[in-house]
Design a protein around this motif. Sequence first.
Motif, PDB file in Angstrom:
ATOM      1  N   GLN A   1       0.779  -1.246  -0.089  1.00 40.48           N
ATOM      2  CA  GLN A   1      -0.068   0.218   0.096  1.00 40.48           C
ATOM      3  C   GLN A   1       0.725   1.165  -0.021  1.00 40.48           C
ATOM      4  O   GLN A   1       0.740   2.307  -0.756  1.00 40.48           O
ATOM      5  CB  GLN A   1      -0.793   0.054   1.172  1.00 40.48           C
ATOM      6  N   LYS A   2       1.954   1.240   0.598  1.00 44.69           N
ATOM      7  CA  LYS A   2       2.733   2.473   0.722  1.00 44.69           C
ATOM      8  C   LYS A   2       3.414   2.562  -0.607  1.00 44.69           C
ATOM      9  O   LYS A   2       3.565   3.643  -1.105  1.00 44.69           O
ATOM     10  CB  LYS A   2       4.173   2.184   1.641  1.00 44.69           C
ATOM     11  N   TYR A   3       3.922   1.356  -1.262  1.00 48.20           N
ATOM     12  CA  TYR A   3       4.565   1.527  -2.535  1.00 48.20           C
ATOM     13  C   TYR A   3       3.601   2.229  -3.596  1.00 48.20           C
ATOM     14  O   TYR A   3       3.855   3.109  -4.240  1.00 48.20           O
ATOM     15  CB  TYR A   3       4.750  -0.127  -3.304  1.00 48.20           C
ATOM     16  N   LEU A   4       2.417   1.587  -3.684  1.00 51.67           N
ATOM     17  CA  LEU A   4       1.147   2.221  -4.190  1.00 51.67           C
ATOM     18  C   LEU A   4       1.045   3.806  -4.013  1.00 51.67           C
ATOM     19  O   LEU A   4       0.823   4.488  -5.172  1.00 51.67           O
ATOM     20  CB  LEU A   4      -0.114   1.584  -4.113  1.00 51.67           C
ATOM     21  N   LYS A   5       0.869   4.131  -3.063  1.00 48.27           N
ATOM     22  CA  LYS A   5       0.879   5.555  -2.692  1.00 48.27           C
ATOM     23  C   LYS A   5       2.091   6.364  -3.061  1.00 48.27           C
ATOM     24  O   LYS A   5       2.044   7.492  -3.724  1.00 48.27           O
ATOM     25  CB  LYS A   5       0.709   5.851  -1.079  1.00 48.27           C
ATOM     26  N   LEU A   6       3.242   5.918  -2.894  1.00 46.52           N
ATOM     27  CA  LEU A   6       4.471   6.575  -3.339  1.00 46.52           C
ATOM     28  C   LEU A   6       4.392   6.702  -4.799  1.00 46.52           C
ATOM     29  O   LEU A   6       5.162   7.776  -5.312  1.00 46.52           O
ATOM     30  CB  LEU A   6       5.851   5.764  -2.847  1.00 46.52           C
ATOM     31  N   THR A   7       3.933   5.674  -5.541  1.00 47.37           N
ATOM     32  CA  THR A   7       4.230   5.742  -7.094  1.00 47.37           C
ATOM     33  C   THR A   7       2.919   6.249  -7.855  1.00 47.37           C
ATOM     34  O   THR A   7       3.137   6.313  -8.921  1.00 47.37           O
ATOM     35  CB  THR A   7       4.420   4.365  -7.551  1.00 47.37           C
ATOM     36  N   GLY A   8       2.045   6.522  -6.874  1.00 45.71           N
ATOM     37  CA  GLY A   8       0.984   7.357  -7.471  1.00 45.71           C
ATOM     38  C   GLY A   8      -0.093   6.120  -8.238  1.00 45.71           C
ATOM     39  O   GLY A   8      -0.912   6.442  -8.911  1.00 45.71           O
ATOM     40  N   LYS A   9       0.021   5.016  -7.816  1.00 45.56           N
ATOM     41  CA  LYS A   9      -0.545   3.853  -8.272  1.00 45.56           C
ATOM     42  C   LYS A   9      -1.989   3.520  -7.611  1.00 45.56           C
ATOM     43  O   LYS A   9      -2.469   2.562  -7.934  1.00 45.56           O
ATOM     44  CB  LYS A   9       0.184   2.749  -8.626  1.00 45.56           C
ATOM     45  N   ALA A  10      -1.978   4.163  -6.609  1.00 40.92           N
ATOM     46  CA  ALA A  10      -3.084   3.912  -5.682  1.00 40.92           C
ATOM     47  C   ALA A  10      -4.191   4.375  -6.134  1.00 40.92           C
ATOM     48  O   ALA A  10      -4.438   5.314  -6.684  1.00 40.92           O
ATOM     49  CB  ALA A  10      -2.814   4.361  -4.315  1.00 40.92           C
TER      50      ALA A  10
END
Length: 83
Positions: free
Chosen positions: A74-83
């Motif tokens: 979830q952090k990855y998705l947020k950081l990469t704008g993929k969330a």
Amino acid sequence: MSLKITDDCINCDVCEPECPNGAISQGEEIYVIDPNLCTECVGHYDEPQCQQVCPVDCIPLDESHVESKDELMQKYLKLTGKA
């Protein structure tokens, strides 16, 4: 769980460019990892890249920043704008 760099760090400069999240930076004495940016490379790679290149094995899990693989994703998705 985030990773951390211990006092065994020799400032060899190999970990910083390997971090896909930009979580590693030069601290006052040794390199440091920002736990808000570290995803253990979840979403990018199968293994934490900084641990793979560290010649002195000084990058363990940071027990003070416990996160599950799902939380890291979830952090990855947020950081990469993929969330």
